[in-house]
Enzyme design. Structure first.
Site, PDB file in Angstrom:
ATOM      1  N   THR A  96     -15.287  -5.616   6.056  1.00  0.00           N
ATOM      2  CA  THR A  96     -15.203  -5.569   7.525  1.00  0.00           C
ATOM      3  C   THR A  96     -15.418  -4.150   8.054  1.00  0.00           C
ATOM      4  O   THR A  96     -15.559  -3.958   9.255  1.00  0.00           O
ATOM      5  CB  THR A  96     -13.855  -6.116   8.016  1.00  0.00           C
ATOM      6  OG1 THR A  96     -12.821  -5.505   7.259  1.00  0.00           O
ATOM      7  CG2 THR A  96     -13.776  -7.615   7.859  1.00  0.00           C
ATOM      8  N   GLY A 112       0.374  -5.498   6.016  1.00  0.00           N
ATOM      9  CA  GLY A 112       0.870  -4.286   5.376  1.00  0.00           C
ATOM     10  C   GLY A 112       1.733  -3.462   6.300  1.00  0.00           C
ATOM     11  O   GLY A 112       2.948  -3.673   6.427  1.00  0.00           O
ATOM     12  N   ARG A 113       1.089  -2.525   7.002  1.00  0.00           N
ATOM     13  CA  ARG A 113       1.827  -1.521   7.770  1.00  0.00           C
ATOM     14  C   ARG A 113       2.840  -2.048   8.781  1.00  0.00           C
ATOM     15  O   ARG A 113       3.925  -1.467   8.897  1.00  0.00           O
ATOM     16  CB  ARG A 113       0.834  -0.557   8.433  1.00  0.00           C
ATOM     17  CG  ARG A 113       0.200   0.362   7.419  1.00  0.00           C
ATOM     18  CD  ARG A 113      -1.052   1.017   7.929  1.00  0.00           C
ATOM     19  NE  ARG A 113      -2.126   0.041   8.076  1.00  0.00           N
ATOM     20  CZ  ARG A 113      -3.349   0.332   8.514  1.00  0.00           C
ATOM     21  NH1 ARG A 113      -3.628   1.570   8.888  1.00  0.00           N
ATOM     22  NH2 ARG A 113      -4.276  -0.598   8.593  1.00  0.00           N
ATOM     23  N   LYS A 157     -10.942  -6.077  -6.363  1.00  0.00           N
ATOM     24  CA  LYS A 157     -12.343  -6.331  -5.936  1.00  0.00           C
ATOM     25  C   LYS A 157     -13.355  -6.050  -7.042  1.00  0.00           C
ATOM     26  O   LYS A 157     -14.215  -5.169  -6.930  1.00  0.00           O
ATOM     27  CB  LYS A 157     -12.666  -5.528  -4.678  1.00  0.00           C
ATOM     28  CG  LYS A 157     -11.778  -5.910  -3.492  1.00  0.00           C
ATOM     29  CD  LYS A 157     -12.241  -5.249  -2.209  1.00  0.00           C
ATOM     30  CE  LYS A 157     -11.399  -5.632  -1.021  1.00  0.00           C
ATOM     31  NZ  LYS A 157      -9.988  -5.184  -1.086  1.00  0.00           N
ATOM     32  N   PHE A 158     -13.291  -6.848  -8.099  1.00  0.00           N
ATOM     33  CA  PHE A 158     -14.218  -6.675  -9.219  1.00  0.00           C
ATOM     34  C   PHE A 158     -15.664  -6.885  -8.787  1.00  0.00           C
ATOM     35  O   PHE A 158     -15.975  -7.796  -8.009  1.00  0.00           O
ATOM     36  CB  PHE A 158     -13.904  -7.683 -10.335  1.00  0.00           C
ATOM     37  CG  PHE A 158     -12.537  -7.537 -10.947  1.00  0.00           C
ATOM     38  CD1 PHE A 158     -11.925  -6.295 -11.060  1.00  0.00           C
ATOM     39  CD2 PHE A 158     -11.861  -8.654 -11.435  1.00  0.00           C
ATOM     40  CE1 PHE A 158     -10.673  -6.168 -11.649  1.00  0.00           C
ATOM     41  CE2 PHE A 158     -10.606  -8.537 -12.014  1.00  0.00           C
ATOM     42  CZ  PHE A 158     -10.012  -7.295 -12.123  1.00  0.00           C
ATOM     43  N   ASP A 216      -5.503  -7.049  -6.001  1.00  0.00           N
ATOM     44  CA  ASP A 216      -6.691  -6.886  -5.151  1.00  0.00           C
ATOM     45  C   ASP A 216      -7.522  -5.699  -5.633  1.00  0.00           C
ATOM     46  O   ASP A 216      -7.477  -4.621  -5.047  1.00  0.00           O
ATOM     47  CB  ASP A 216      -6.222  -6.691  -3.699  1.00  0.00           C
ATOM     48  CG  ASP A 216      -7.375  -6.623  -2.719  1.00  0.00           C
ATOM     49  OD1 ASP A 216      -8.491  -7.062  -3.062  1.00  0.00           O
ATOM     50  OD2 ASP A 216      -7.152  -6.126  -1.596  1.00  0.00           O
ATOM     51  N   ASP A 269       0.849  -1.191   0.000  1.00  0.00           N
ATOM     52  CA  ASP A 269       0.000   0.000   0.000  1.00  0.00           C
ATOM     53  C   ASP A 269       0.885   1.242   0.000  1.00  0.00           C
ATOM     54  O   ASP A 269       1.037   1.925   1.014  1.00  0.00           O
ATOM     55  CB  ASP A 269      -0.948  -0.041   1.209  1.00  0.00           C
ATOM     56  CG  ASP A 269      -1.919  -1.208   1.109  1.00  0.00           C
ATOM     57  OD1 ASP A 269      -2.300  -1.574  -0.027  1.00  0.00           O
ATOM     58  OD2 ASP A 269      -2.282  -1.773   2.151  1.00  0.00           O
ATOM     59  N   ILE A 275     -21.325  -6.553 -14.062  1.00  0.00           N
ATOM     60  CA  ILE A 275     -22.098  -7.613 -14.714  1.00  0.00           C
ATOM     61  C   ILE A 275     -21.140  -8.740 -15.135  1.00  0.00           C
ATOM     62  O   ILE A 275     -19.930  -8.510 -15.299  1.00  0.00           O
ATOM     63  CB  ILE A 275     -22.896  -7.083 -15.930  1.00  0.00           C
ATOM     64  CG1 ILE A 275     -21.965  -6.451 -16.958  1.00  0.00           C
ATOM     65  CG2 ILE A 275     -23.988  -6.113 -15.469  1.00  0.00           C
ATOM     66  CD1 ILE A 275     -22.649  -6.080 -18.266  1.00  0.00           C
ATOM     67  N   PRO A 276     -21.680  -9.965 -15.276  1.00  0.00           N
ATOM     68  CA  PRO A 276     -20.796 -11.119 -15.512  1.00  0.00           C
ATOM     69  C   PRO A 276     -19.820 -10.938 -16.675  1.00  0.00           C
ATOM     70  O   PRO A 276     -18.628 -11.241 -16.546  1.00  0.00           O
ATOM     71  CB  PRO A 276     -21.787 -12.263 -15.794  1.00  0.00           C
ATOM     72  CG  PRO A 276     -22.998 -11.882 -14.993  1.00  0.00           C
ATOM     73  CD  PRO A 276     -23.088 -10.383 -15.088  1.00  0.00           C
ATOM     74  N   ASN A 277     -20.291 -10.410 -17.805  1.00  0.00           N
ATOM     75  CA  ASN A 277     -19.397 -10.291 -18.955  1.00  0.00           C
ATOM     76  C   ASN A 277     -18.227  -9.352 -18.662  1.00  0.00           C
ATOM     77  O   ASN A 277     -17.070  -9.645 -18.986  1.00  0.00           O
ATOM     78  CB  ASN A 277     -20.172  -9.806 -20.185  1.00  0.00           C
ATOM     79  CG  ASN A 277     -19.249  -9.670 -21.384  1.00  0.00           C
ATOM     80  OD1 ASN A 277     -18.636 -10.642 -21.812  1.00  0.00           O
ATOM     81  ND2 ASN A 277     -19.112  -8.454 -21.895  1.00  0.00           N
ATOM     82  N   THR A 278     -18.516  -8.230 -18.017  1.00  0.00           N
ATOM     83  CA  THR A 278     -17.462  -7.250 -17.716  1.00  0.00           C
ATOM     84  C   THR A 278     -16.431  -7.842 -16.756  1.00  0.00           C
ATOM     85  O   THR A 278     -15.216  -7.688 -16.945  1.00  0.00           O
ATOM     86  CB  THR A 278     -18.103  -5.980 -17.110  1.00  0.00           C
ATOM     87  OG1 THR A 278     -19.041  -5.484 -18.057  1.00  0.00           O
ATOM     88  CG2 THR A 278     -17.070  -4.921 -16.799  1.00  0.00           C
ATOM     89  N   LYS A 284       0.820  -8.033  -2.539  1.00  0.00           N
ATOM     90  CA  LYS A 284      -0.523  -7.586  -2.913  1.00  0.00           C
ATOM     91  C   LYS A 284      -0.482  -6.184  -3.504  1.00  0.00           C
ATOM     92  O   LYS A 284       0.025  -5.248  -2.884  1.00  0.00           O
ATOM     93  CB  LYS A 284      -1.442  -7.589  -1.686  1.00  0.00           C
ATOM     94  CG  LYS A 284      -2.879  -7.192  -2.023  1.00  0.00           C
ATOM     95  CD  LYS A 284      -3.817  -7.500  -0.872  1.00  0.00           C
ATOM     96  CE  LYS A 284      -3.981  -6.377   0.109  1.00  0.00           C
ATOM     97  NZ  LYS A 284      -4.816  -5.259  -0.385  1.00  0.00           N
TER      98      LYS A 284
HETATM   99  O1  C5P Z   1      -1.601  -2.393   6.872  1.00  0.00           O
HETATM  100  P1  C5P Z   1      -2.484  -3.572   7.105  1.00  0.00           P
HETATM  101  O2  C5P Z   1      -1.736  -4.800   7.575  1.00  0.00           O
HETATM  102  O3  C5P Z   1      -3.672  -3.254   7.970  1.00  0.00           O
HETATM  103  O4  C5P Z   1      -3.005  -3.917   5.632  1.00  0.00           O
HETATM  104  C1  C5P Z   1      -3.977  -4.858   5.399  1.00  0.00           C
HETATM  105  C2  C5P Z   1      -4.290  -4.932   3.945  1.00  0.00           C
HETATM  106  O5  C5P Z   1      -5.428  -5.754   3.773  1.00  0.00           O
HETATM  107  C3  C5P Z   1      -4.655  -3.602   3.302  1.00  0.00           C
HETATM  108  O6  C5P Z   1      -4.200  -3.652   1.948  1.00  0.00           O
HETATM  109  C4  C5P Z   1      -6.155  -3.556   3.363  1.00  0.00           C
HETATM  110  O7  C5P Z   1      -6.729  -2.837   2.294  1.00  0.00           O
HETATM  111  C5  C5P Z   1      -6.510  -5.017   3.226  1.00  0.00           C
HETATM  112  N1  C5P Z   1      -7.773  -5.386   3.854  1.00  0.00           N
HETATM  113  C6  C5P Z   1      -8.065  -5.166   5.198  1.00  0.00           C
HETATM  114  N2  C5P Z   1      -9.246  -5.567   5.746  1.00  0.00           N
HETATM  115  C7  C5P Z   1     -10.129  -6.170   4.978  1.00  0.00           C
HETATM  116  C8  C5P Z   1      -9.859  -6.415   3.641  1.00  0.00           C
HETATM  117  C9  C5P Z   1      -8.659  -5.998   3.102  1.00  0.00           C
HETATM  118  O8  C5P Z   1      -7.264  -4.614   5.929  1.00  0.00           O
HETATM  119  N3  C5P Z   1     -11.250  -6.572   5.532  1.00  0.00           N
END
Ligand code: C5P
Length: 227
Positions: free
Chosen positions: A114, A205-206, A59-60, A57, A9, A63-66, A30
């Site tokens: 979430t 991530g972080r 997150k499509f 990632d 990210d 519609i199904p064809n697209t 990712k």
């Molecule tokens: O920095 P962190 O470890 O929180 O990053 C988590 C990654 O997972 C981010 O790219 C975030 O967009 C993704 N993500 C999330 N919670 C979700 C779905 C995806 O944190 N429910």
């Protein structure tokens, strides 16, 4: 076995590739909406050229064809995983599955975001059930329709595993090593706890990107996953 995916990210190709080269312990990175929108499909090529797998990632949800055409385009880029919203329905998921058949690309369905709590699921999305019940129902429908796996919160792993069976992949963000800050993740597990609960991949991530030594942080996560 539970594997680490590092969420890139970041805003630039340089910072993404700095992390990819530094974090040797991680086999898969990712690329999300932020980095892809900044850098375009080239970012996938350079990560793959560094010998790493790519989880695209985006997150499509269309519609199904697209969605099928987009899934095919992602498979042509050579990515290992793509995400789509289970809320797009059976036909959309089945069309995407057909589009990636005979490629290595695997489809992961996102259930209920979430960021939505029970009240929002009822009053804004209009579902007459809790977020967790909706997530389990979406997960089982998505896997029946052709998804290879599910992205879910670590606290939902056992419920989702029951809903989708042993063969489906479970990928969980919201994972925090004990030494890391929670950031904005409210309900986290440690890498070890997620592995024991049955996750196939954890997305971090972080805690890694912002660590003063990202390579060391990633090694510590991998060690924790292995127990
Ligand atoms: O920095 P962190 O470890 O929180 O990053 C988590 C990654 O997972 C981010 O790219 C975030 O967009 C993704 N993500 C999330 N919670 C979700 C779905 C995806 O944190 N429910």
């Amino acid at each position: 076995m539970t594997y680490l995916i590092v969420a890139l990210d970041v805003d630039t190709r340089e910072s993404a590739m700095f992390m990819v080269r530094k974090i040797e312990a991680c086999p898969c990175f990712k690329v999300g909406l932020q980095l892809f929108t900044r850098c375009g499909p080239d970012i996938v090529d350079v990560i793959r050229a560094a010998g790493k797998q790519v989880f695209l990632d985006l997150k499509f949800h269309d519609i199904p064809n697209t969605v099928a055409q987009a899934a095919r385009a992602a498979a042509d880029l050579g990515v290992d995983f793509i995400t789509l919203h289970a809320a797009g329905g059976r036909k959309m998921i089945a069309a995407a599955r057909e589009a990636v058949e005979r490629t290595k690309t695997r489809l992961l369905a996102v259930t209920v975001l979430t960021s939505l709590d029970d009240a929002a699921v009822r009053s804004e999305i209009g579902l007459n059930e809790s977020a967790e019940d909706a997530a389990a129902r979406y997960a089982s429908m998505a896997v029946e329709a052709g998804a290879h796996g599910i992205v879910c919160s670590p606290k939902e792993i056992s419920r989702i595993r029951q809903a989708v069976g042993e063969d489906a992949l479970i990928v969980v963000p919201g994972v925090r090593p004990i030494w890391a800050a929670q950031d904005d993740q409210a309900r986290t597990l440690t890498p070890r706890e997620a592995a024991v609960a049955g996750a196939d991949y954890v997305v971090v991530g972080r805690p890694i990107l912002r660590h003063k030594d990202p390579a060391l942080a990633a090694r510590q996560v991998v060690e924790d996953l292995m127990g």
